[in-house]
Design a protein around this motif. Structure first.
Motif, PDB file in Angstrom:
ATOM      1  N   LEU A  64       0.839  -1.193   0.000  1.00 41.95           N
ATOM      2  CA  LEU A  64       0.000   0.000   0.000  1.00 41.95           C
ATOM      3  C   LEU A  64       0.873   1.241   0.000  1.00 41.95           C
ATOM      4  N   PHE A  65       0.500   2.206  -0.817  1.00 49.48           N
ATOM      5  CA  PHE A  65       1.170   3.494  -0.876  1.00 49.48           C
ATOM      6  C   PHE A  65       0.186   4.587  -0.496  1.00 49.48           C
ATOM      7  N   ASN A  66       0.716   5.672   0.004  1.00 50.74           N
ATOM      8  CA  ASN A  66      -0.094   6.840   0.295  1.00 50.74           C
ATOM      9  C   ASN A  66       0.075   7.804  -0.872  1.00 50.74           C
ATOM     10  N   LEU A  67      -1.002   8.064  -1.584  1.00 51.86           N
ATOM     11  CA  LEU A  67      -0.978   8.969  -2.725  1.00 51.86           C
ATOM     12  C   LEU A  67      -1.968  10.092  -2.469  1.00 51.86           C
ATOM     13  N   ASN A  68      -1.452  11.261  -2.126  1.00 53.38           N
ATOM     14  CA  ASN A  68      -2.288  12.422  -1.825  1.00 53.38           C
ATOM     15  C   ASN A  68      -3.313  12.107  -0.749  1.00 53.38           C
ATOM     16  N   GLY A  69      -2.873  11.393   0.296  1.00 57.83           N
ATOM     17  CA  GLY A  69      -3.739  11.080   1.417  1.00 57.83           C
ATOM     18  C   GLY A  69      -4.644   9.877   1.203  1.00 57.83           C
ATOM     19  N   LYS A  70      -4.541   9.247   0.067  1.00 53.67           N
ATOM     20  CA  LYS A  70      -5.379   8.081  -0.226  1.00 53.67           C
ATOM     21  C   LYS A  70      -4.495   6.841  -0.285  1.00 53.67           C
ATOM     22  N   ARG A  71      -4.935   5.738   0.328  1.00 54.53           N
ATOM     23  CA  ARG A  71      -4.189   4.484   0.277  1.00 54.53           C
ATOM     24  C   ARG A  71      -4.462   3.806  -1.050  1.00 54.53           C
ATOM     25  N   VAL A  72      -3.378   3.462  -1.741  1.00 50.33           N
ATOM     26  CA  VAL A  72      -3.471   2.874  -3.066  1.00 50.33           C
ATOM     27  C   VAL A  72      -2.718   1.540  -3.074  1.00 50.33           C
ATOM     28  N   LEU A  73      -3.377   0.501  -3.584  1.00 49.91           N
ATOM     29  CA  LEU A  73      -2.729  -0.788  -3.720  1.00 49.91           C
ATOM     30  C   LEU A  73      -1.804  -0.748  -4.934  1.00 49.91           C
ATOM     31  N   ALA A  74      -0.578  -1.175  -4.725  1.00 52.41           N
ATOM     32  CA  ALA A  74       0.412  -1.181  -5.808  1.00 52.41           C
ATOM     33  C   ALA A  74       1.215  -2.483  -5.711  1.00 52.41           C
ATOM     34  N   ALA A  75       2.202  -2.609  -6.537  1.00 51.09           N
ATOM     35  CA  ALA A  75       3.061  -3.788  -6.494  1.00 51.09           C
ATOM     36  C   ALA A  75       4.518  -3.344  -6.558  1.00 51.09           C
ATOM     37  N   ASN A  76       5.340  -4.049  -5.820  1.00 49.24           N
ATOM     38  CA  ASN A  76       6.766  -3.781  -5.785  1.00 49.24           C
ATOM     39  C   ASN A  76       7.490  -4.971  -6.407  1.00 49.24           C
ATOM     40  N   ALA A  77       8.171  -4.743  -7.512  1.00 48.38           N
ATOM     41  CA  ALA A  77       8.978  -5.799  -8.111  1.00 48.38           C
ATOM     42  C   ALA A  77      10.227  -5.957  -7.249  1.00 48.38           C
ATOM     43  N   ALA A  78      10.480  -7.180  -6.815  1.00 48.61           N
ATOM     44  CA  ALA A  78      11.592  -7.381  -5.893  1.00 48.61           C
ATOM     45  C   ALA A  78      12.217  -8.760  -6.062  1.00 48.61           C
ATOM     46  N   ASP A  79      13.468  -8.840  -5.719  1.00 52.69           N
ATOM     47  CA  ASP A  79      14.191 -10.105  -5.654  1.00 52.69           C
ATOM     48  C   ASP A  79      14.241 -10.852  -6.991  1.00 52.69           C
TER      49      ASP A  79
END
Length: 92
Positions: A71-86
């Motif tokens: 989850l990211f905070n985008l302008n005060g709104k929680r947004v589901l995102a994805a992190n490419a990792a490993d």
């Protein structure tokens, strides 16, 4: 090199152990299985085990690539995102 020498499988709880030699090879660091068990606990985000592991014809893991929901905070709104990792290729 032919792709038929490899098979791609979705990562799942039983395949987490196959990430251990890849991680050690890719990052020059050994971790315990618990590291991946905790890292892949992403069900609270509505998605888990988003990734694929490649195996060679001897059933050895040779590469992994996946995403981790977050989850990211985008302008005060929680947004589901994805992190490419490993991303982990085996360096032969």
């Amino acid at each position: 090199m032919s792709l038929s020498l490899y098979r791609i499988e979705r990562i799942d709880p039983e395949r987490l152990k196959d990430l251990l030699p890849l991680y050690a090879d890719a990052f020059n660091k050994k971790v315990k299985l618990e590291y991946f068990q905790k890292k892949f606990q992403t069900k609270i985000f509505g998605a888990e085990f988003i990734g694929n592991i490649a195996y060679d014809n001897t059933n050895s893991s040779v590469a992994y690539y996946g995403l981790f929901p977050c989850l990211f905070n985008l302008n005060g709104k929680r947004v589901l995102a994805a992190n490419a990792a490993d991303g982990m290729p085996h360096w032969a």
